[in-house]
Design an enzyme around this catalytic site. Structure first.
Site, PDB file in Angstrom:
ATOM      1  CE1 TYR A  73     -18.987  -9.361  28.731  1.00 17.96           C
ATOM      2  CE2 TYR A  73     -20.939  -8.372  27.741  1.00 17.96           C
ATOM      3  CZ  TYR A  73     -19.730  -8.239  28.402  1.00 17.96           C
ATOM      4  OH  TYR A  73     -19.266  -7.000  28.731  1.00 17.96           O
ATOM      5  CG  ASN A 162     -12.063  -0.771  24.913  1.00 13.72           C
ATOM      6  OD1 ASN A 162     -12.529  -1.525  25.763  1.00 13.72           O
ATOM      7  ND2 ASN A 162     -11.527  -1.211  23.805  1.00 13.72           N
ATOM      8  CG  ASN A 188       0.018  -4.364  27.611  1.00 19.18           C
ATOM      9  OD1 ASN A 188      -0.458  -4.604  28.715  1.00 19.18           O
ATOM     10  ND2 ASN A 188       0.476  -5.305  26.808  1.00 19.18           N
ATOM     11  CB  VAL A 191      -9.542  -0.357  29.269  1.00 14.16           C
ATOM     12  CG1 VAL A 191      -9.862   0.522  30.481  1.00 14.16           C
ATOM     13  CG2 VAL A 191     -10.843  -0.782  28.592  1.00 14.16           C
ATOM     14  NE  ARG A 211       2.109 -11.128  28.623  1.00 12.44           N
ATOM     15  CZ  ARG A 211       2.887 -11.133  27.527  1.00 12.44           C
ATOM     16  NH1 ARG A 211       4.099 -11.679  27.568  1.00 12.44           N
ATOM     17  NH2 ARG A 211       2.440 -10.612  26.401  1.00 12.44           N
ATOM     18  CE1 TYR A 283     -10.217  -2.792  32.077  1.00 15.50           C
ATOM     19  CE2 TYR A 283      -9.458  -2.003  34.204  1.00 15.50           C
ATOM     20  CZ  TYR A 283      -9.213  -2.265  32.872  1.00 15.50           C
ATOM     21  OH  TYR A 283      -7.966  -2.010  32.327  1.00 15.50           O
ATOM     22  N   GLY A 284     -11.991  -6.416  34.930  1.00 12.39           N
ATOM     23  CA  GLY A 284     -11.641  -7.601  34.164  1.00 12.39           C
ATOM     24  C   GLY A 284     -10.884  -8.580  35.024  1.00 12.39           C
ATOM     25  CG  MET A 286      -7.146  -9.442  31.129  1.00 15.64           C
ATOM     26  SD  MET A 286      -6.020  -8.092  30.677  1.00 15.64           S
ATOM     27  CE  MET A 286      -4.871  -8.939  29.600  1.00 15.64           C
ATOM     28  CD1 TRP A 309     -19.725  -4.835  31.741  1.00 11.29           C
ATOM     29  CD2 TRP A 309     -21.656  -5.474  32.662  1.00 11.29           C
ATOM     30  NE1 TRP A 309     -20.400  -5.578  30.806  1.00 11.29           N
ATOM     31  CE2 TRP A 309     -21.583  -5.976  31.348  1.00 11.29           C
ATOM     32  CE3 TRP A 309     -22.775  -5.746  33.441  1.00 11.29           C
ATOM     33  CZ2 TRP A 309     -22.607  -6.755  30.795  1.00 11.29           C
ATOM     34  CZ3 TRP A 309     -23.788  -6.503  32.889  1.00 11.29           C
ATOM     35  CH2 TRP A 309     -23.711  -7.015  31.574  1.00 11.29           C
TER      36      TRP A 309
END
Length: 388
Positions: A73, A162, A188, A191, A211, A283-284, A286, A309
């Site tokens: 990180y 978050n 879901n 955030v 999903r 921001y991600g 996944m 970020w």
């Protein structure tokens, strides 16, 4: 690596010194189920000028904490060397105390500190301060005071990562008005659910992608209770009629903000629903797949793509701006109003009578379960002062 002699030294020191504090730490990056340990350390000395002694009431375990421990990180913790006079936690053998987010209560105030008193609740205003501890000494500039009443411990312990991310993404890129529309994937996620609640607070309509699963009803019901306007699955993005449905829902109004934490093909398809002069904020990732955007969206619709970020936002904004943000969020979290609900959570308690070995086994087991997705909700850590 830990040597057996070092561990014996730390253990014998903790017993002989009639210690009362405990922390979860590591000395090198690696698998959290292997490198995390518990250690006990003495009561804190009185705070030096411009510092505070804190007692942590509750701390979060976030996905980024795992990456921090693994060493992948971008935000890196600094070594802690003031927990002991010798051995682990001393200047000779500094350690990394885990935890980036948490709620603490001020127990002692050093000279020169203004605006904060004993008993106040505070959250962290600096990253990687080591919140997985019963007590810490920190600079008063490293914390922000919370309102005197109306907040739960869970709200306080989950406020600075978050909620701030959701608030800033919803406010900083597009000046959305009541009745406007925004769109997001990962709805879901922690955030994503906060974005829904904050959008509802401002009267902003939201289209949310999740999903697909065998039983969608419970999730749909939950997100609608938070304020979701529309809930769709990533499979729906393959429906050629979707664009027409979206146009009907919005009354032809352009969607000018999209929030992305997934990446890959679902995000590409989602951006095609955006209107003129829209902004995509990522921001991600996944899906762990790259972000691919059609050139035509940039040329003909003037799409702008951003990365976000929260750590960078914190570094680039003044203390006053950060205090103002925390104040706004705290007001929305207050009991009786609860515009922002506390996240579904599990509290893991490391008890006062548990030995360091037992605490080590417990925290490693928690991270093993997290890696397997066994919790399915926010994990919070409560460390009791040890009576050993």
């Amino acid at each position: 690596m830990f040597s057996h002699s070092a561990l014996r030294t730390a253990r014998s020191f903790s017993v002989s010194a009639a210690v009362s504090n405990r922390c979860i730490f590591y000395t090198q990056n690696g698998d959290p189920t292997k490198v995390l340990r518990s250690m006990t350390f003495p009561k804190l000395n009185p705070p030096s000028p411009n510092t505070l002694n804190l007692k942590f009431l509750l701390a979060s375990i976030n996905p980024a904490d795992l990456n921090t421990i693994e060493g992948v990180y971008p935000a890196k913790p600094g070594p802690t060397s003031n927990l002991a006079s010798n051995g682990l936690g001393s200047c000779e053998e500094p350690v990394f105390v885990g935890g980036n987010e948490g709620l603490a209560q001020v127990t002692q105030v050093g000279k020169g500190v203004e605006g904060i008193k004993e008993g106040d609740w505070v959250v962290m205003d600096n990253s990687q301060l080591g919140t997985w501890s019963t007590s810490r000494n920190v600079s008063f500039n490293d914390v922000i005071k919370l309102p005197a009443s109306g907040l739960t411990e869970v709200h306080g312990a989950t406020m600075t990562v978050n909620p701030t991310t959701a608030y800033n993404m919803l406010h900083d890129f597009v000046d959305l008005k009541e009745g406007d529309w925004m769109i997001q994937n990962g709805a879901n996620s922690a955030v994503g659910q906060l974005v829904i609640q904050l959008a509802r607070e401002r009267g902003i309509n939201n289209i949310n992608f999740v999903r697909s699963r065998d039983d969608m009803a419970p999730l749909v019901e939950h997100l609608e209770s938070l304020g979701a306007t529309k809930i769709l699955t990533y499979d729906d993005l393959n429906d050629k009629s979707l664009r027409g449905k979206v146009k009907e829902w919005t009354g032809g109004k352009d969607i000018r903000l999209a929030l992305n934490c997934v990446g890959g093909e679902p995000t590409t398809s989602m951006t095609k629903l955006l209107g003129q002069d829209a902004h995509l904020v990522s921001y991600g990732a996944m899906s762990k797949k790259p972000l691919s955007l059609p050139t035509s969206l940039h040329i003909f619709k003037n799409l702008t793509s951003h990365g976000f970020w929260q750590t960078n936002w914190t570094k680039s904004h003044s203390r006053g701006e950060k205090e103002n943000l925390i104040s706004k969020l705290a007001e929305m979290m207050k009991e009786g109003k609860a515009s922002i609900k506390a996240p579904e959570h599990t509290i893991v308690t490391i008890g006062a009578t548990e030995s360091d070995q037992e605490a080590t086994e417990k925290i490693r087991g928690v991270f093993a379960d997290i890696s397997l997705g066994k919790f399915g909700k926010k994990v919070l850590l409560k460390l009791e002062e040890t009576s050993l």
